[in-house]
Enzyme design. Structure first.
Site, mmCIF file in Angstrom:
data_model
loop_
_atom_site.group_PDB
_atom_site.id
_atom_site.type_symbol
_atom_site.label_atom_id
_atom_site.label_comp_id
_atom_site.label_asym_id
_atom_site.label_seq_id
_atom_site.Cartn_x
_atom_site.Cartn_y
_atom_site.Cartn_z
ATOM 1 N N ARG A 30 0.806 -1.248 0.015
ATOM 2 C CA ARG A 30 0.067 -0.114 -0.084
ATOM 3 C C ARG A 30 0.965 1.220 -0.013
ATOM 4 O O ARG A 30 2.180 1.365 0.669
ATOM 5 C CB ARG A 30 -1.007 0.033 1.122
ATOM 6 C CG ARG A 30 -2.050 -0.977 1.014
ATOM 7 C CD ARG A 30 -3.016 -1.003 2.190
ATOM 8 N NE ARG A 30 -3.796 -2.227 2.167
ATOM 9 C CZ ARG A 30 -4.829 -2.693 1.399
ATOM 10 N NH1 ARG A 30 -5.190 -1.887 0.201
ATOM 11 N NH2 ARG A 30 -5.209 -3.866 1.445
ATOM 12 N N ILE A 32 2.054 4.816 1.086
ATOM 13 C CA ILE A 32 2.172 5.543 2.209
ATOM 14 C C ILE A 32 1.220 6.554 2.509
ATOM 15 O O ILE A 32 0.778 7.295 3.605
ATOM 16 C CB ILE A 32 3.762 5.759 2.465
ATOM 17 C CG1 ILE A 32 3.911 5.885 4.237
ATOM 18 C CG2 ILE A 32 4.251 7.220 1.970
ATOM 19 C CD1 ILE A 32 5.427 6.059 4.529
ATOM 20 N N GLU A 96 8.396 10.700 -7.930
ATOM 21 C CA GLU A 96 9.120 11.136 -6.836
ATOM 22 C C GLU A 96 10.104 9.882 -6.428
ATOM 23 O O GLU A 96 11.342 9.990 -5.925
ATOM 24 C CB GLU A 96 8.123 11.319 -5.529
ATOM 25 C CG GLU A 96 7.426 12.263 -5.784
ATOM 26 C CD GLU A 96 6.209 12.448 -4.569
ATOM 27 O OE1 GLU A 96 6.141 11.578 -3.902
ATOM 28 O OE2 GLU A 96 5.613 13.422 -4.365
ATOM 29 N N VAL A 97 9.812 8.667 -6.601
ATOM 30 C CA VAL A 97 10.674 7.641 -6.393
ATOM 31 C C VAL A 97 11.110 6.933 -7.678
ATOM 32 O O VAL A 97 10.404 6.429 -8.543
ATOM 33 C CB VAL A 97 9.977 6.502 -5.708
ATOM 34 C CG1 VAL A 97 10.686 5.325 -5.039
ATOM 35 C CG2 VAL A 97 9.394 7.041 -4.260
ATOM 36 N N HIS A 101 6.894 2.116 -10.811
ATOM 37 C CA HIS A 101 5.868 1.481 -10.022
ATOM 38 C C HIS A 101 4.596 1.892 -10.719
ATOM 39 O O HIS A 101 4.447 3.097 -11.180
ATOM 40 C CB HIS A 101 5.892 2.065 -8.428
ATOM 41 C CG HIS A 101 6.069 3.487 -8.407
ATOM 42 N ND1 HIS A 101 7.524 4.073 -8.597
ATOM 43 C CD2 HIS A 101 5.204 4.352 -8.159
ATOM 44 C CE1 HIS A 101 7.155 5.446 -8.255
ATOM 45 N NE2 HIS A 101 5.982 5.622 -8.099
HETATM 46 P P1 DGP Z 1 5.599 8.682 -7.665
HETATM 47 O O1 DGP Z 1 5.142 10.026 -7.490
HETATM 48 O O2 DGP Z 1 4.830 8.072 -9.040
HETATM 49 O O3 DGP Z 1 7.153 8.419 -7.504
HETATM 50 O O4 DGP Z 1 4.862 7.811 -6.550
HETATM 51 C C1 DGP Z 1 5.791 7.534 -5.417
HETATM 52 C C2 DGP Z 1 4.770 6.978 -4.261
HETATM 53 O O5 DGP Z 1 5.502 6.193 -3.377
HETATM 54 C C3 DGP Z 1 3.879 8.118 -3.408
HETATM 55 O O6 DGP Z 1 2.649 8.042 -3.771
HETATM 56 C C4 DGP Z 1 4.426 7.549 -2.021
HETATM 57 C C5 DGP Z 1 4.992 6.254 -2.064
HETATM 58 N N1 DGP Z 1 6.061 6.012 -1.171
HETATM 59 C C6 DGP Z 1 7.248 6.702 -0.937
HETATM 60 N N2 DGP Z 1 7.905 6.346 -0.083
HETATM 61 C C7 DGP Z 1 7.200 5.236 0.460
HETATM 62 C C8 DGP Z 1 7.418 4.311 1.476
HETATM 63 O O7 DGP Z 1 8.443 4.479 2.281
HETATM 64 N N3 DGP Z 1 6.610 3.247 1.697
HETATM 65 C C9 DGP Z 1 5.311 3.332 1.008
HETATM 66 N N4 DGP Z 1 4.423 2.422 1.430
HETATM 67 N N5 DGP Z 1 5.081 4.100 0.022
HETATM 68 C C10 DGP Z 1 6.062 5.182 -0.443
#
Ligand code: DGP
Length: 116
Positions: A30, A32, A96-97, A101
Site C-alpha cells: 500500500r 504510504i 518521486e521514487v 511502480h
Molecule cells: P511517484 O510520485 O509516482 O514516484 O509515487 C511514489 C509513491 O511512493 C508516492 O505515492 C508515495 C509512495 N511512497 C514513498 N515512500 C514510500 C514508503 O516508504 N512506503 C510506502 N508504502 N510508500 C511510499
C-alpha cells in the site's frame, strides 16, 4: 547506473511494510500516502529507474505488473467498479521514487484523468 531507493528496502523487507503480493519478479504494497481508498504500488523487484529505462527484455516483467494489478483489484473488490493504473515518469509526470511502480487506485469515482 541507477541508485537504489526506499523500495529496495521494502522488497527486501528491511523496513516493515505489509506486502500484499511478492514473488521473484514483483512486489506490491500500500502507498504510504493514499490518494484513494485503494492505493497500491506494484513494482518490479529489478531496479528500473523510470519508464524511459524499460528495455525490450523487460516486456514480460512489465506485463506481470499488470496481471498482479488485476489480481489485487479483484482482491480489493474494485475490479467491477473500476480502477486506474498509472506510472509517472520524471519531473513533469510527478515521479518521486526512481524505481518504476504502477499505482493501482480505486474504491471511489476517480474523476477526470488529469486535474489542471
Ligand atoms: P511517484 O510520485 O509516482 O514516484 O509515487 C511514489 C509513491 O511512493 C508516492 O505515492 C508515495 C509512495 N511512497 C514513498 N515512500 C514510500 C514508503 O516508504 N512506503 C510506502 N508504502 N510508500 C511510499
Amino acid at each position: 547506473m541507477a541508485e537504489e531507493t526506499i523500495f529496495r528496502k521494502i522488497i527486501n523487507q528491511e523496513i516493515s511494510t505489509e506486502l500484499l503480493y511478492q514473488d521473484q519478479f514483483v512486489t506490491a504494497f500500500r502507498d504510504i500516502s493514499p490518494k484513494a481508498p485503494t492505493h497500491i504500488l506494484i513494482i518490479p523487484n529489478k531496479l528500473i529507474a523510470t519508464a524511459n529505462d524499460i528495455e525490450i527484455e523487460d516486456e514480460a516483467l512489465i506485463g506481470k505488473l499488470y496481471t498482479v494489478a488485476k489480481q489485487l483489484a479483484k482482491q480489493e473488490g474494485i475490479a467491477e467498479s473500476g480502477y486506474r493504473l498509472i506510472m509517472n515518469c520524471n519531473q513533469d509526470g510527478g515521479q518521486e521514487v526512481f524505481h518504476i511502480h504502477l499505482h493501482l487506485l480505486g474504491g471511489k469515482p476517480l474523476g477526470r484523468m488529469i486535474c489542471s
